[in-house]
Scaffold this active site. Structure first.
Site, PDB file in Angstrom:
ATOM      1  N   GLY A   1       0.732  -1.173   0.131  1.00 50.93           N
ATOM      2  CA  GLY A   1      -0.045  -0.242  -0.127  1.00 50.93           C
ATOM      3  C   GLY A   1       0.746   1.311  -0.006  1.00 50.93           C
ATOM      4  O   GLY A   1       1.670   1.571   0.917  1.00 50.93           O
ATOM      5  N   CYS A   2       0.699   2.096  -1.029  1.00 52.21           N
ATOM      6  CA  CYS A   2       1.487   3.314  -1.177  1.00 52.21           C
ATOM      7  C   CYS A   2       0.694   4.522  -1.461  1.00 52.21           C
ATOM      8  O   CYS A   2      -0.651   4.239  -1.954  1.00 52.21           O
ATOM      9  CB  CYS A   2       2.613   3.088  -2.030  1.00 52.21           C
ATOM     10  SG  CYS A   2       3.551   1.783  -1.783  1.00 52.21           S
TER      11      CYS A   2
END
Length: 462
Positions: free
Chosen positions: A2-3
């Site tokens: 998750g970015c």
């Protein structure tokens, strides 16, 4: 992984520079030590063999020098994250995106162990050393995707001093890319994000749109929509309940920060799926704005996990498992600047460094896979771990620390440009300042949380 990615066009930024930035977040429950390095042409491999997949290929013989933020642990692949090369082209790789079964039915993701393919481990190393413009980056990566395929869903940003391009992968071998309008910014939260595409331009002048050679046929043959009236996010993206907790709130809250009138006019909510890929900001943006955005945990709202009586249900943007964040600043006829933040950037400052160097300061590149506050990454991890459960107690120290590093770093950059000082000497001075400020912050945070330990006692034996 998750970015969160943020892009700012040169006419949307205060000083006329392009800005691309990304939080590089680990999977849940994992922290990955990171370091900031320079890769010289002689250290770039001529034959590449991936760790995570069975991919092998020969590389071009004329690589450029480039910066990167790879994993500190050896033997797990490069994972370069982001960097700027000697031609002043920047790249951040990658933003994990989403897709749907219709796409996978027509073009499945590869099995990395049996089929190979490229992924986040490889992409920066395979592309950044060989490109001389942002558009060249799109074309090189596009060719690699069509030739070798991928086992992941990814978004990748490229920039030079004029243009920013955003590329998103589609299934195992397809892709599309869009040139960000110069007066806009974009916030990209782990979803397939593009909401516009012009095939006439892509297969004509290719001014603002590029894609894989057979993408139009792929769409038609797999009932993915009408290429003449086309919203890529609707065709290639996901529409899951989980998106409304994990992804869409990030776009909503950051667009509300920088374009509140547009968000209000469209009556968006954190669960809205029709957020715009890009918007014009209502004021010109700076690297400090990008840093604030990518550290945002919804402060000032009931969704801030640190707020009293918090109703936090949404995934924060500034999250505990961020391992690094880079803001890549490129301006015509100016030295490239990389704003480096290691560890959880809610607590880490973003510190400016020149990127046109042959090596980075030891404090930034000496991280290893054990706790050691003699380097920036682990010092921030310790500060974060101490501060999180005492946020309101120590947040004044964190705020002053981050502001001091940013302002002193800017002053040293400005002084170097005025006096013609070398980039490497300036970077060392900045790193010395960063270390001093970080050590002082660590001391104040440690002292503060030690004073409220449960086994304290008011009587002192003098």
């Amino acid at each position: 992984m998750g970015c969160t990615t943020m892009l700012v066009g040169r006419k949307a930024s205060l000083n006329g520079a392009t800005l691309i930035a990304r939080n590089d977040d680990s999977p849940s429950g994992v922290f990955v030590a990171k370091k900031w390095v320079v890769v010289s042409p002689e250290d770039q491999p001529k034959h590449y063999k991936a760790v995570r997949s069975k991919l092998e290929l020969d590389l071009p013989k004329d690589p450029l020098r480039y910066t990167a933020t790879p994993n500190a642990r050896e033997g797990e692949g490069f994972w370069g994250a982001s960097g700027i090369n000697a031609a002043n082209v920047a790249m951040t790789a990658t933003e994990t995106t989403t897709s749907n079964p219709r796409v996978y039915a027509g073009d499945p993701l590869l099995d990395p162990k049996t089929e190979g393919g490229i992924g986040e481990e490889d992409i920066l190393l395979l592309v950044l050393p060989y490109i001389h413009s942002a558009k060249e980056g799109v074309l090189r990566l596009g060719e690699l995707l069509e030739t070798y395929g991928t086992y992941e869903r990814n978004g990748i940003a490229f920039s030079d001093s004029k243009d920013i391009w955003w590329l998103e992968t589609i299934g195992g071998h397809h892709w599309m890319a869009y040139r960000l309008p110069e007066d806009c910014y974009a916030v990209l939260p782990n979803e397939f994000s593009l909401d516009r595409f012009d095939f006439k331009d892509a297969f004509g002048k290719a001014k603002d749109h590029l894609c894989s050679k057979d993408l139009r046929e792929f769409i038609i043959n797999n009932d993915l929509g009408d290429p003449e009236h086309f919203n890529p996010r609707e065709s290639f993206g996901s529409h899951r309940d989980a998106d409304h907790v994990y992804n869409t709130p990030r776009a909503y809250f950051l667009q509300r920060l920088f374009s509140p009138k547009a968000v209000e006019e469209k009556k968006l909510t954190p669960a809205s799926e029709d957020w715009a890929f890009c918007l014009k900001p209502e004021r010109l943006l700076t690297p400090e704005d990008v840093k604030y955005a990518l550290s945002y945990h919804y402060q000032g709202t009931p969704h801030d996990p640190y707020a009293k009586g918090s109703e936090a249900i949404y995934r924060p943007i500034g999250i505990s498992r961020t391992d690094d964040m880079s803001i890549l600043e490129l301006k015509e006829e100016a030295r490239p600047i990389e704003w480096v933040s290691l560890g959880c950037n809610v607590y880490s400052p973003s510190c400016p460094f020149f990127a046109d160097v042959s090596q980075t300061p030891e404090y930034l590149h000496n991280a290893v896979n054990r706790v050691d506050t003699e380097n920036f990454y682990w010092a921030i991890r310790v500060i974060s771990g101490l501060a999180d459960s005492h946020f309101n107690l120590v947040s004044p120290y964190i705020d002053r620390y981050q502001e001091s590093v940013s302002s002193k770093g800017r002053a040293l950059i400005k002084e170097a440009l005025k006096e013609g000082r070398s980039s490497e000497l300036t970077n060392q001075r900045i790193a010395d300042m960063l270390r001093k400020e970080t050590d002082e912050c660590l001391f104040l945070v440690l002292l503060s949380v030690s004073k409220v330990m449960k086994n304290g006692f008011s009587r002192s034996d003098d």
